[in-house]
Structure formats: C-alpha cells, structure tokens
Design a protein around this motif. Structure first.
Motif, mmCIF file in Angstrom:
data_model
loop_
_atom_site.group_PDB
_atom_site.id
_atom_site.type_symbol
_atom_site.label_atom_id
_atom_site.label_comp_id
_atom_site.label_asym_id
_atom_site.label_seq_id
_atom_site.Cartn_x
_atom_site.Cartn_y
_atom_site.Cartn_z
ATOM 1 N N LEU A 127 0.829 -1.209 0.000
ATOM 2 C CA LEU A 127 0.000 0.000 0.000
ATOM 3 C C LEU A 127 0.862 1.257 0.000
ATOM 4 O O LEU A 127 0.545 2.236 -0.683
ATOM 5 C CB LEU A 127 -0.937 -0.004 1.213
ATOM 6 N N ASP A 128 1.950 1.236 0.754
ATOM 7 C CA ASP A 128 2.900 2.358 0.713
ATOM 8 C C ASP A 128 3.447 2.542 -0.705
ATOM 9 O O ASP A 128 3.609 3.670 -1.190
ATOM 10 C CB ASP A 128 4.067 2.093 1.670
ATOM 11 N N GLN A 129 3.737 1.419 -1.352
ATOM 12 C CA GLN A 129 4.279 1.475 -2.702
ATOM 13 C C GLN A 129 3.256 2.074 -3.671
ATOM 14 O O GLN A 129 3.605 2.890 -4.540
ATOM 15 C CB GLN A 129 4.670 0.067 -3.139
ATOM 16 N N ILE A 130 1.990 1.692 -3.530
ATOM 17 C CA ILE A 130 0.940 2.225 -4.400
ATOM 18 C C ILE A 130 0.801 3.735 -4.204
ATOM 19 O O ILE A 130 0.619 4.492 -5.168
ATOM 20 C CB ILE A 130 -0.399 1.503 -4.142
ATOM 21 N N ALA A 131 0.897 4.184 -2.946
ATOM 22 C CA ALA A 131 0.848 5.633 -2.691
ATOM 23 C C ALA A 131 1.996 6.338 -3.400
ATOM 24 O O ALA A 131 1.828 7.435 -3.952
ATOM 25 C CB ALA A 131 0.895 5.897 -1.188
ATOM 26 N N GLY A 132 3.161 5.698 -3.416
ATOM 27 C CA GLY A 132 4.298 6.265 -4.142
ATOM 28 C C GLY A 132 4.044 6.325 -5.638
ATOM 29 O O GLY A 132 4.422 7.304 -6.304
ATOM 30 N N PHE A 133 3.406 5.291 -6.186
ATOM 31 C CA PHE A 133 3.051 5.316 -7.607
ATOM 32 C C PHE A 133 2.136 6.504 -7.900
ATOM 33 O O PHE A 133 2.277 7.185 -8.916
ATOM 34 C CB PHE A 133 2.328 4.030 -8.014
ATOM 35 N N ALA A 134 1.177 6.752 -6.996
ATOM 36 C CA ALA A 134 0.230 7.855 -7.203
ATOM 37 C C ALA A 134 0.939 9.203 -7.176
ATOM 38 O O ALA A 134 0.592 10.119 -7.937
ATOM 39 C CB ALA A 134 -0.861 7.812 -6.134
ATOM 40 N N GLU A 135 1.938 9.337 -6.309
ATOM 41 C CA GLU A 135 2.671 10.600 -6.228
ATOM 42 C C GLU A 135 3.402 10.908 -7.532
ATOM 43 O O GLU A 135 3.580 12.076 -7.886
ATOM 44 C CB GLU A 135 3.673 10.536 -5.072
ATOM 45 N N ARG A 136 3.783 9.868 -8.243
ATOM 46 C CA ARG A 136 4.537 10.063 -9.494
ATOM 47 C C ARG A 136 3.665 9.965 -10.737
ATOM 48 O O ARG A 136 4.158 10.169 -11.851
ATOM 49 C CB ARG A 136 5.670 9.027 -9.565
ATOM 50 N N PHE A 137 2.384 9.647 -10.579
ATOM 51 C CA PHE A 137 1.506 9.455 -11.727
ATOM 52 C C PHE A 137 1.093 10.808 -12.312
ATOM 53 O O PHE A 137 0.664 11.702 -11.582
ATOM 54 C CB PHE A 137 0.268 8.665 -11.321
ATOM 55 N N ALA A 138 1.215 10.954 -13.620
ATOM 56 C CA ALA A 138 0.824 12.205 -14.292
ATOM 57 C C ALA A 138 -0.657 12.132 -14.653
ATOM 58 O O ALA A 138 -1.036 11.510 -15.651
ATOM 59 C CB ALA A 138 1.672 12.421 -15.536
ATOM 60 N N PHE A 139 -1.503 12.757 -13.830
ATOM 61 C CA PHE A 139 -2.941 12.694 -14.076
ATOM 62 C C PHE A 139 -3.361 13.607 -15.220
ATOM 63 O O PHE A 139 -4.475 13.492 -15.729
ATOM 64 C CB PHE A 139 -3.709 13.029 -12.794
ATOM 65 N N VAL A 140 -2.482 14.534 -15.635
ATOM 66 C CA VAL A 140 -2.697 15.334 -16.843
ATOM 67 C C VAL A 140 -1.370 15.382 -17.590
ATOM 68 O O VAL A 140 -0.333 15.704 -17.001
ATOM 69 C CB VAL A 140 -3.172 16.767 -16.520
ATOM 70 N N GLU A 141 -1.410 15.040 -18.871
ATOM 71 C CA GLU A 141 -0.197 15.052 -19.693
ATOM 72 C C GLU A 141 -0.407 15.949 -20.910
ATOM 73 O O GLU A 141 -1.487 15.936 -21.512
ATOM 74 C CB GLU A 141 0.135 13.641 -20.201
ATOM 75 N N GLN A 142 0.627 16.688 -21.277
ATOM 76 C CA GLN A 142 0.584 17.430 -22.538
ATOM 77 C C GLN A 142 1.127 16.548 -23.643
ATOM 78 O O GLN A 142 2.156 15.886 -23.477
ATOM 79 C CB GLN A 142 1.389 18.722 -22.451
ATOM 80 N N ARG A 143 0.420 16.522 -24.777
ATOM 81 C CA ARG A 143 0.832 15.719 -25.919
ATOM 82 C C ARG A 143 0.902 16.602 -27.168
ATOM 83 O O ARG A 143 0.135 17.566 -27.304
ATOM 84 C CB ARG A 143 -0.188 14.600 -26.187
ATOM 85 N N PRO A 144 1.787 16.293 -28.090
ATOM 86 C CA PRO A 144 1.776 17.013 -29.365
ATOM 87 C C PRO A 144 0.433 16.824 -30.060
ATOM 88 O O PRO A 144 -0.151 15.732 -30.024
ATOM 89 C CB PRO A 144 2.906 16.352 -30.151
ATOM 90 N N SER A 145 -0.056 17.899 -30.712
ATOM 91 C CA SER A 145 -1.354 17.823 -31.378
ATOM 92 C C SER A 145 -1.326 18.575 -32.701
ATOM 93 O O SER A 145 -0.787 19.680 -32.781
ATOM 94 C CB SER A 145 -2.446 18.420 -30.480
ATOM 95 N N MET A 146 -1.944 17.964 -33.731
ATOM 96 C CA MET A 146 -2.130 18.648 -35.009
ATOM 97 C C MET A 146 -3.457 19.380 -35.058
ATOM 98 O O MET A 146 -3.739 20.108 -36.005
ATOM 99 C CB MET A 146 -2.053 17.635 -36.152
ATOM 100 N N GLY A 147 -4.300 19.203 -34.002
ATOM 101 C CA GLY A 147 -5.639 19.785 -34.026
ATOM 102 C C GLY A 147 -5.792 21.036 -33.206
ATOM 103 O O GLY A 147 -6.839 21.695 -33.277
ATOM 104 N N ALA A 148 -4.792 21.369 -32.387
ATOM 105 C CA ALA A 148 -4.905 22.557 -31.541
ATOM 106 C C ALA A 148 -3.523 22.966 -31.067
ATOM 107 O O ALA A 148 -2.555 22.207 -31.185
ATOM 108 C CB ALA A 148 -5.809 22.273 -30.345
ATOM 109 N N ALA A 149 -3.463 24.185 -30.526
ATOM 110 C CA ALA A 149 -2.177 24.667 -30.018
ATOM 111 C C ALA A 149 -1.696 23.828 -28.842
ATOM 112 O O ALA A 149 -0.494 23.605 -28.662
ATOM 113 C CB ALA A 149 -2.313 26.128 -29.599
#
Length: 489
Positions: free
Chosen positions: A119-141
């Motif tokens: 459970l401690d390890q899972i909490a550590g995974f959550a701390e490092r998880f990117a819940f929002v990521e920027q991705r290259p896009s051809m449809g918007a800036a």
C-alpha cells in the motif's frame, strides 16, 4: 463477537455514507473456524436494500462530493493516514485471517505486513503518476490527456487473501479519485471492517468508502445496480463470467482476476530432489488455495517416476495441524464446501490417474477441514484434475516427450494466469516464458510481485492490478484540445 486478538468496533453494522448503520435485513453472518468448526465471529448481513443504500452513498459522494476533484497530493496524504492506521493493526489482520480461513499463524504476520508495504508502494506510484499530460497535437495549439476517475467502484474480494486483495482495490480506487463499495467474501469480512475503520480514522469523506457484506443474491444485486460504474472482482471464473455479462449489458467497466491452472515445467538441469522440495512447499502454501498456484507439473517422461517418488517422500513429511501451531506446515482448507470440492476432485483423479500419496483426511484430525497433500502421477492433461481449478493441496504430474511438448501441454488450458520453469539457465527460462500464454511467469517456483502488473490471459481474467499500470483500470481518458495552456497547470 470477534476472534481473540481482533477488535472491531461495530461488527453488527455496515459502513454506509460515513456512518455505522444496522443491516436492513436484521440478520448476521456467522464466521466458522476451519480448525475447529466453531463459530468465531458474527457480522451484519447486507441485503439488497443495503446494497442500494451503499451505491446511493457512493454515487452522491462521487457526483456531488469533493473527493473526485481533490488534488492528487491531498488524496495521497489522506490515504497514507489510512495506511498508518492499518500498519498499527497488522497483528489484528493476521489474527483475523488465521481465525477465518485457517491461514498459518507463522505466515500471517509477514504476509499482512507485506501487504501494508505494498500500500505504501501504491501511494508512491500515485505521487509520481501524471494525471494530466501534454501531448503534441495537429488539431490545436495545446493537446492534453487527462486521466479522470471512472466513478463508483464495487470492489469484490475473495476469501483466500481478503486483506491484501481488497486493500489494493481500495488503494487504486481512492488514489484515482473514485468512490468505493467494499463487498468482502461472507467467509472473511473482518479485514474489510478494519479497512473501513482506517478510512474513518483517516478522515476520508462520507460515502467515499462503504462496506456491505452479503451473500450471493445481494452481491449480484450490487453488480446489477446501474449506479455502479465499475466492478473490480477477484474470484472464480464462473462468477467472473456472470459479472462480465452484467457489466457488458450496460457497458460498465470491469476488471476480472479469475482462476488458474498454472504449470511448472521441469528441465533436465534441475535436480529431482530440489524440484520435489520446491513443488511440495508450493502446493501446500495456503493449503493450495492460491489462484496462481503451480498445480500442474510437466516433467520429461524419463524423469517422471523418479520425481513422483521424490515428491511423495516430501509430502509424507509435511506436518499437518491447526493453523495457530507454529510447527504446522499444512493447515485446513478454508471451509466445509471447499473440503468437499477437493474430495470430489480426488475421486475424479482416481478414475484417470495414479494416486501416489494423500487423497484422504488425516486420520488424527477428526474436526476441522483438513486434507492430506495429494499427488497424482501419469496425469493426462485433458483430464478434469489437469484442466479444472481444484484450489487445494493436490498436485498433478504430467509426462512430456520433450521441451516442445512441455510448452504445448502448459498452453493446453483455458486458463492463463501464471507459470514457471525449473531451470538454472536464465536464457532458457526467458525463452520458454515468452512462449507460455500467461499473465505471469517465474523462474524456479511460484513468484509474485504485487508492485508489478498482475492478471491473466484467456479465462484467467481481464485487466491488470498492481504497479503503476494498476491505476488505468480506475481511470477514464479525456482528450482536451485548447488554444492555450491553462494556468491551472
């Protein structure tokens, strides 16, 4: 009423909407010791009305509460408070497991301490998880991918590993921003009570964690409730098929970790004596009641008889006894119906294979659900004992012509959860492992790491639990195309 060494504040209640409430049914579930066949605890029995109340509470907490929009770091902090509470209660969790399902007391402490470490390890995974990521896009800036909570989760855990399995489901659900309804097995609910008390002590908002324990009809009602967005289930393939069909009918999400009939391939470079000791120690672990159990052994035909004799000699030395005796190596099966199931398969095995040793209840144990470690030799891989999950200390020895034949036999199963090869050659282990159609594979024995993805191919399940990948089962992906980067990020 609770077992010695276990203190539950409200065993006569359910935990719904942040309150301990009496069960609508007014009934109680009796928990029976597999060592003595005596009642050791009673808890409230949830009926269909209770299931609906739990879903309503979880639904309100998700749709109108703060938890889904709480910053991930704050969710992690709250969850770590839960983990601290659980860490202090490891002795109680261990005692509950031994009392309810007959798990060895000598193993219970390390097992549950290890589960809290995960459970401690899972909490550590959550701390490092990117819940929002920027991705290259051809449809918007600006192109963003947001990982959002799937919603209300029904977490259904089995009786063999009730704390670790339920706690992992709750961990991933909560850290993802979901609300959760715990539905433990009616044979082993005490661990879920302790998890609910940990949520209460940690200040988790009302309705985010709920607890209802009921029998099959009420559990099916929970799965069928349209307010449940996702079912996370660990258990039998038969029950998993029902859950998959219900979820499929309304396109609800589900994760299924189901049965197995995993094979261990013995190569020529592995000593017979070492193989016998390892395989006997494995099949008697938790009385064989492990989904990833190596219950089929595939051995070169010319070594078959020698290995059969060596395993039989090891099995005859296994100490059978009560689960609280430090000397015990093989405790009872978890319940009467499980003992009867194993006995049925032993009778089936006698019709098609050679019973080398075991197959009976120990003569000295006239109470409790005990079974001798059992070995069948010259087993046909098409027989029931080779194809169906027994979930007991029963090992099938299958001869193979060569390595290619061994791989074919290992894959000749509707299951695909785990596998192993006994060899000192890591290159051979990797080569063989890549050809075995299973979700997990280990060199030299039953190896599992819940910090890594766990799950199965074929009828062993859908999806994965464990590791950073475990979050994906509790998240939905949202693509956002914007004219500029938002300042909130």
């Amino acid at each position: 009423m609770t077992p010695q060494g276990v203190t539950i504040a409200h065993p006569d209640c359910l935990y719904i909407g942040g309150q301990w409430v009496p069960a609508h049914s007014g009934r109680a579930i009796e928990l029976v010791s597999p060592d003595t066949e005596q009642v050791v605890a009673r808890v409230a029995e949830a009926d269909e009305a209770d299931m609906d109340a739990a879903v309503a509470a979880a639904r309100a907490a998700f749709d109108h509460g703060s938890w889904p929009v709480t910053a991930p770091a704050e969710r992690v902090a709250a969850f770590r408070r839960m983990v601290d509470h659980l860490r202090a209660r490891v002795p109680e969790l261990a005692a509950a497991w031994t009392a309810q399902m007959g798990g060895l007391a000598s193993f219970a402490g390390p097992m549950h301490g290890g589960s809290v470490m995960v459970l401690d390890q899972i909490a550590g995974f959550a701390e490092r998880f990117a819940f929002v990521e920027q991705r290259p896009s051809m449809g918007a800036a600006v192109g963003l991918v947001a990982y959002e909570p799937v919603g209300v989760v029904a977490a259904i855990a089995p009786w063999n590993g009730p704390f670790g399995i339920m706690a992992n489901k709750v961990a991933y659900a909560l850290l993802s921003g979901c609300t959760v309804i715990m539905k433990p097995s009616p044979e082993t609910p005490l661990e879920a009570y302790i998890i609910a008390e940990a949520a209460e002590a940690a200040g988790i908002p009302p309705g985010v964690v709920n607890l209802v324990c009921g029998h099959r009809e009420a559990s099916d009602h929970l799965v069928c409730n349209a307010g449940v967005d996702k079912v996370s289930f660990t258990g039998s393939t038969v029950a998993g098929q029902r859950i998959a069909s219900v979820c499929g009918s309304r396109i609800a999400r589900c994760t299924l970790e189901l049965g197995g009939k995993s094979a261990a391939i013995v190569r020529d470079d592995f000593a017979i004596a070492d193989a016998a000791k390892m395989l006997t120690g494995t099949i008697t672990m938790m009385s064989g009641q492990v989904c990833a159990m190596l219950s089929r052994v595939i051995v070169p035909r010319r070594r078959h008889d020698e290995l059969a004799d060596a395993i039989a000699a090891e099995m005859k030395q296994v100490v059978i006894g009560h689960s609280d005796d430090p000397a015990t190596q093989l405790g009872p099966l978890a319940m009467k119906r499980q003992l009867e199931r194993v006995e049925m398969y032993v009778q089936e095995g006698r019709k098609s294979a050679d019973l080398v040793t075991g197959g009976n209840r120990p003569a000295a144990m006239n109470r409790g659900y005990f079974m001798e470690p059992t070995l069948f030799a010259n087993v046909s891989n098409t027989s029931r004992i080779a194809q169906e999950e027994i979930f007991g200390p029963v090992l099938s020895l299958i001869p193979a012509d060569d390595e290619e034949d061994a791989i074919r036999i290992a894959n000749e199963s509707r299951f695909g959860l785990n596998g192993s090869v006994l060899t000192h050659d890591a290159d051979a282990a990797y080569r063989i492992g890549r050809r075995i159609r299973t979700g997990g594979f280990g060199q030299n024995g039953l190896r599992m790491d819940f910090g890594l993805p766990f799950g199965g191919f074929k009828q062993s399940g859908i999806g994965r639990e464990g590791g950073p990948e475990g979050f994906m089962a509790y998240l939905e992906l949202k693509t956002m195309l914007l004219d500029a980067m938002p300042t909130a990020l």
